[in-house]
Design a protein around this motif. Structure first.
Motif, PDB file in Angstrom:
ATOM      1  N   HIS A 186     -28.035  12.077  48.045  1.00 49.69           N
ATOM      2  CA  HIS A 186     -27.012  11.383  47.742  1.00 49.69           C
ATOM      3  C   HIS A 186     -25.501  12.660  48.306  1.00 49.69           C
ATOM      4  CE1 HIS A 186     -29.400  14.103  45.620  1.00 49.69           C
ATOM      5  NE2 HIS A 186     -28.726  15.397  45.590  1.00 49.69           N
ATOM      6  N   ILE A 209     -18.709  16.186  36.530  1.00 53.22           N
ATOM      7  CA  ILE A 209     -20.043  15.601  35.668  1.00 53.22           C
ATOM      8  C   ILE A 209     -20.155  14.370  36.219  1.00 53.22           C
ATOM      9  CG2 ILE A 209     -20.188  13.992  33.983  1.00 53.22           C
ATOM     10  CD1 ILE A 209     -19.851  16.765  33.091  1.00 53.22           C
ATOM     11  N   PHE A 210     -19.339  13.767  37.219  1.00 56.31           N
ATOM     12  CA  PHE A 210     -20.101  12.886  38.282  1.00 56.31           C
ATOM     13  C   PHE A 210     -21.075  12.802  39.609  1.00 56.31           C
ATOM     14  CE2 PHE A 210     -19.819  10.119  42.120  1.00 56.31           C
ATOM     15  CZ  PHE A 210     -20.116   8.908  41.656  1.00 56.31           C
ATOM     16  N   GLU A 263     -22.632  15.380  38.466  1.00 57.18           N
ATOM     17  CA  GLU A 263     -24.537  15.535  38.215  1.00 57.18           C
ATOM     18  C   GLU A 263     -25.488  14.329  38.034  1.00 57.18           C
ATOM     19  OE1 GLU A 263     -25.779  18.829  36.796  1.00 57.18           O
ATOM     20  OE2 GLU A 263     -23.867  19.547  38.124  1.00 57.18           O
ATOM     21  N   HIS A 264     -23.759  13.470  36.996  1.00 53.44           N
ATOM     22  CA  HIS A 264     -24.847  12.090  37.714  1.00 53.44           C
ATOM     23  C   HIS A 264     -25.427  11.583  38.903  1.00 53.44           C
ATOM     24  CE1 HIS A 264     -23.102  10.743  33.257  1.00 53.44           C
ATOM     25  NE2 HIS A 264     -22.454  10.973  34.157  1.00 53.44           N
ATOM     26  N   LYS A 276     -28.797  12.804  39.487  1.00 55.07           N
ATOM     27  CA  LYS A 276     -29.648  12.018  38.545  1.00 55.07           C
ATOM     28  C   LYS A 276     -30.583  11.716  39.295  1.00 55.07           C
ATOM     29  CE  LYS A 276     -27.859  12.585  34.574  1.00 55.07           C
ATOM     30  NZ  LYS A 276     -26.738  12.124  32.893  1.00 55.07           N
ATOM     31  N   SER A 310     -25.335   2.823  40.816  1.00 57.66           N
ATOM     32  CA  SER A 310     -25.520   3.241  39.634  1.00 57.66           C
ATOM     33  C   SER A 310     -25.095   4.791  39.039  1.00 57.66           C
ATOM     34  CB  SER A 310     -27.498   4.255  39.927  1.00 57.66           C
ATOM     35  OG  SER A 310     -28.029   2.901  40.288  1.00 57.66           O
ATOM     36  N   PRO A 311     -24.791   5.847  39.867  1.00 59.79           N
ATOM     37  CA  PRO A 311     -23.643   6.920  39.121  1.00 59.79           C
ATOM     38  C   PRO A 311     -22.471   6.696  39.159  1.00 59.79           C
ATOM     39  CG  PRO A 311     -23.931   7.043  41.523  1.00 59.79           C
ATOM     40  CD  PRO A 311     -25.163   5.976  41.307  1.00 59.79           C
ATOM     41  N   LEU A 357     -22.463   5.280  34.946  1.00 58.58           N
ATOM     42  CA  LEU A 357     -22.603   6.266  34.657  1.00 58.58           C
ATOM     43  C   LEU A 357     -21.176   6.775  34.174  1.00 58.58           C
ATOM     44  CD1 LEU A 357     -26.096   8.591  35.487  1.00 58.58           C
ATOM     45  CD2 LEU A 357     -25.515   7.009  33.554  1.00 58.58           C
ATOM     46  N   PHE A 358     -21.097   7.210  35.673  1.00 60.32           N
ATOM     47  CA  PHE A 358     -19.661   8.272  35.016  1.00 60.32           C
ATOM     48  C   PHE A 358     -18.238   7.156  34.556  1.00 60.32           C
ATOM     49  CE2 PHE A 358     -14.914   8.401  36.386  1.00 60.32           C
ATOM     50  CZ  PHE A 358     -14.407   9.590  36.704  1.00 60.32           C
ATOM     51  N   GLU A 391     -19.251   7.002  30.557  1.00 62.54           N
ATOM     52  CA  GLU A 391     -18.715   8.129  29.874  1.00 62.54           C
ATOM     53  C   GLU A 391     -17.509   8.453  30.021  1.00 62.54           C
ATOM     54  OE1 GLU A 391     -19.835  13.186  29.977  1.00 62.54           O
ATOM     55  OE2 GLU A 391     -21.218  11.876  32.183  1.00 62.54           O
TER      56      GLU A 391
END
Length: 184
Positions: free
Chosen positions: A54, A93-94, A96-97, A100, A113-114, A117-118, A121
């Protein structure tokens, strides 16, 4: 083989690098390649999930410089500002995603994928694991979360053109690109 494109009608603007310093942007790199690569820029801070790892906290000026030097066909999509949360919170927050996922891996995680999630949310975009990038962009546009788009090294004509591909093609490409780095 003739490549089929998916056209997403959005407002287009001239690209101005300083625009990336404010707001939230999707950065679509190699926008005409199957698959394109996508990352998120928040307040000039670029982050993405790649084949190797990442990428965190890359200055948008450095990203633009690389895009220009390597002549990478790129599209920048301005996302409608979030009505409640600050850009700093969205970025945290992104990231943190992103953490993962270790890296892009076939049948497990893509650069999208992340982002899924972003957007689930913060923008209530329902998660769809098998959804490909062009379908995701169509949903963002249908929900009026795209403000505008600008491009470098590619022309936009009344919107964004993205290549059509299948999930099988995506996973085959990931497998081929990961081969030099990992033996999955």
């Amino acid at each position: 083989m003739i490549s089929q494109n998916i056209h997403i009608p959005v407002k287009t603007e001239d690209f101005k690098p300083e625009s990336l310093k404010k707001g939230t942007w999707l950065a679509i790199l190699h926008s005409q390649r199957i698959p394109p690569h996508v990352g998120l820029i928040v307040s000039g801070n670029y982050n993405s999930l790649t084949i190797k790892e990442h990428e965190l906290n890359i200055n948008s000026d450095a990203l633009v410089k690389t895009i220009i030097q390597k002549k990478i066909k790129s599209v920048f999509v301005k996302i409608v500002p979030h009505p409640v949360f600050s850009e700093e919170h969205l970025l945290a927050i992104f990231q943190e995603h992103l953490k993962k996922f270790g890296y892009v891996k076939q049948n497990e995680a893509t650069c999208l994928s992340p982002l899924k999630l972003f957007f689930s949310e913060f923008y209530a975009i329902e998660l769809n694991g098998a959804e490909l990038f062009f379908d995701f962009m169509i949903r963002l546009n249908e929900n009026e979360f795209i403000e505008s788009a600008a491009a470098l090294n590619v022309q936009l004509q009344n919107g964004i053109d993205l290549p059509f591909y299948t999930l099988a093609e995506l996973n085959q490409k990931i497998k081929a690109e990961r081969q030099p780095y990992y033996n999955d």
